[in-house]
Design a protein around this motif. Structure first.
Motif, PDB file in Angstrom:
ATOM      1  N   UNK A  66       0.822  -1.206   0.000  1.00  0.00           N
ATOM      2  CA  UNK A  66       0.000   0.000   0.000  1.00  0.00           C
ATOM      3  C   UNK A  66       0.859   1.260   0.000  1.00  0.00           C
ATOM      4  N   UNK A  67       1.941   1.230   0.765  1.00  0.00           N
ATOM      5  CA  UNK A  67       2.859   2.371   0.805  1.00  0.00           C
ATOM      6  C   UNK A  67       3.550   2.532  -0.549  1.00  0.00           C
ATOM      7  N   UNK A  68       3.976   1.419  -1.146  1.00  0.00           N
ATOM      8  CA  UNK A  68       4.600   1.470  -2.472  1.00  0.00           C
ATOM      9  C   UNK A  68       3.644   2.058  -3.498  1.00  0.00           C
ATOM     10  N   UNK A  69       2.383   1.632  -3.434  1.00  0.00           N
ATOM     11  CA  UNK A  69       1.377   2.147  -4.380  1.00  0.00           C
ATOM     12  C   UNK A  69       1.191   3.648  -4.210  1.00  0.00           C
ATOM     13  N   UNK A  70       1.164   4.108  -2.954  1.00  0.00           N
ATOM     14  CA  UNK A  70       0.988   5.542  -2.707  1.00  0.00           C
ATOM     15  C   UNK A  70       2.171   6.329  -3.268  1.00  0.00           C
ATOM     16  N   UNK A  71       3.366   5.830  -3.022  1.00  0.00           N
ATOM     17  CA  UNK A  71       4.561   6.502  -3.533  1.00  0.00           C
ATOM     18  C   UNK A  71       4.567   6.528  -5.060  1.00  0.00           C
ATOM     19  N   UNK A  72       4.209   5.401  -5.652  1.00  0.00           N
ATOM     20  CA  UNK A  72       4.210   5.307  -7.122  1.00  0.00           C
ATOM     21  C   UNK A  72       3.226   6.287  -7.746  1.00  0.00           C
ATOM     22  N   UNK A  73       2.066   6.444  -7.108  1.00  0.00           N
ATOM     23  CA  UNK A  73       1.018   7.310  -7.664  1.00  0.00           C
ATOM     24  C   UNK A  73       1.220   8.787  -7.338  1.00  0.00           C
ATOM     25  N   UNK A  74       1.743   9.063  -6.147  1.00  0.00           N
ATOM     26  CA  UNK A  74       1.794  10.450  -5.688  1.00  0.00           C
ATOM     27  C   UNK A  74       3.194  11.058  -5.622  1.00  0.00           C
ATOM     28  N   UNK A  75       4.210  10.203  -5.598  1.00  0.00           N
ATOM     29  CA  UNK A  75       5.591  10.696  -5.513  1.00  0.00           C
ATOM     30  C   UNK A  75       6.471   9.931  -6.503  1.00  0.00           C
ATOM     31  N   UNK A  76       6.195  10.046  -7.801  1.00  0.00           N
ATOM     32  CA  UNK A  76       6.931   9.261  -8.795  1.00  0.00           C
ATOM     33  C   UNK A  76       8.425   9.570  -8.835  1.00  0.00           C
ATOM     34  N   UNK A  77       8.803  10.742  -8.276  1.00  0.00           N
ATOM     35  CA  UNK A  77      10.221  11.091  -8.250  1.00  0.00           C
ATOM     36  C   UNK A  77      10.976  10.380  -7.140  1.00  0.00           C
ATOM     37  N   UNK A  78      10.253   9.776  -6.190  1.00  0.00           N
ATOM     38  CA  UNK A  78      10.878   9.056  -5.075  1.00  0.00           C
ATOM     39  C   UNK A  78      11.188   7.623  -5.488  1.00  0.00           C
ATOM     40  N   UNK A  79      12.435   7.227  -5.359  1.00  0.00           N
ATOM     41  CA  UNK A  79      12.842   5.858  -5.690  1.00  0.00           C
ATOM     42  C   UNK A  79      12.701   4.987  -4.450  1.00  0.00           C
ATOM     43  N   UNK A  80      12.219   3.768  -4.627  1.00  0.00           N
ATOM     44  CA  UNK A  80      11.915   2.926  -3.475  1.00  0.00           C
ATOM     45  C   UNK A  80      12.704   1.632  -3.465  1.00  0.00           C
ATOM     46  N   UNK A  81      13.119   1.253  -2.273  1.00  0.00           N
ATOM     47  CA  UNK A  81      13.791  -0.014  -2.025  1.00  0.00           C
ATOM     48  C   UNK A  81      12.858  -0.853  -1.164  1.00  0.00           C
ATOM     49  N   UNK A  82      12.393  -1.972  -1.676  1.00  0.00           N
ATOM     50  CA  UNK A  82      11.511  -2.845  -0.904  1.00  0.00           C
ATOM     51  C   UNK A  82      12.347  -3.828  -0.089  1.00  0.00           C
ATOM     52  N   UNK A  83      11.866  -4.125   1.104  1.00  0.00           N
ATOM     53  CA  UNK A  83      12.529  -5.074   2.000  1.00  0.00           C
ATOM     54  C   UNK A  83      11.516  -6.133   2.407  1.00  0.00           C
TER      55      UNK A  83
END
Length: 255
Positions: A66-83
């Motif tokens: 859910x957090x990844x989805x929010x970042x992808x939709x609302x903060x596309x400039x933020x790169x994410x590392x999943x753990x």
């Protein structure tokens, strides 16, 4: 150059404290948001201008997807590392599809997280290009993301070593196309130096990653990515052929 703003969203208080302290000690890093709760993470993200987020797939309240989805939709400039503690290909693929650039399987070494964030920060400075979607919103896409998406589509799983080695080789080939003619003497040694391993291990890991993709038989996916049936059936490209193929595709997309 501004510091890299980092969000840490993991499900262990001890790991949260350890990671926060380690990242805060790195010059150029600012830990701007940290919590073990997914719902709180969303509120912190809204108030922060994050460059990189570390997201555990299992969180209190809203889960990591859910957090990844929010970042992808609302903060596309933020790169994410999943753990995550999962090594199943479907889970790993799912994390990438939800926007993660990297997937790190637990137990996670803090130095590994630091190295990956440094790599993402470097790609942000060197390899981003701005595109405009149909609604005229500016979006930023890195070479790391482009290559990762290609790998996931054709079936190279992010948790094998060849994934990172191969991606680094492609980035080197994009920056300097002539290096593809010096794979053994130049490209493998540069990758080996970065990941503190040997050129022979780099070569074997890359070969294994390509074999995994071709053994999965996703010929339609491979064809759709490269626009033609470059390889048919069980025939697979050599390491240098595959690196050149992906690098050429990325170079052409930027012209």
């Amino acid at each position: 150059m501004k510091n890299t703003s980092i969000g840490i969203f993991v499900n262990s208080d001890d790991f949260l404290d350890e990671l926060s302290k380690s990242l805060s000690d790195v010059e150029g890093f600012d830990v701007s948001a940290a919590t073990t709760n997914g719902n709180t993470a969303i509120e912190l993200i809204k108030r922060s201008n994050l460059d990189v987020a570390v997201v555990d797939l299992v969180l209190i309240g809203l889960d990591g997807f859910g957090v990844l989805d929010y970042l992808k939709s609302n903060c596309p400039e933020c790169l994410t590392i999943a753990v995550g503690g999962f090594r199943d290909d479907k889970i790993v693929d799912g994390a990438i599809e939800h926007g993660a650039v990297y997937y790190l399987a637990k137990p996670v070494n803090t130095q590994t997280v630091i190295d990956r964030i440094k790599e993402l920060s470097s790609s942000r400075a060197l390899n981003y290009k701005v595109s405009i979607d149909s609604r005229d919103k500016r979006k930023v896409t890195s070479i790391d993301e482009k290559v990762s998406n290609i790998f996931i589509t054709i079936g190279i799983p992010p948790h094998i070593k060849g994934f990172s080695y191969l991606r680094e080789g492609i980035k080197l080939a994009v920056e300097n196309p002539s290096i593809i003619n010096r794979v053994t003497k130049d490209l493998y040694p540069q990758i080996a130096e970065k990941f503190q391993t040997s050129p022979s291990k780099v070569e074997r890991a890359i070969r294994h990653a390509i074999e995994v993709a071709w053994n999965r038989g996703r010929t339609d996916a491979i064809s759709s990515i490269f626009g033609a049936r470059v390889y048919i059936g069980l025939e697979r490209p050599t390491n240098s052929e595959f690196i050149a193929l992906v690098a050429d595709k990325l170079i052409l997309e930027t012209l």
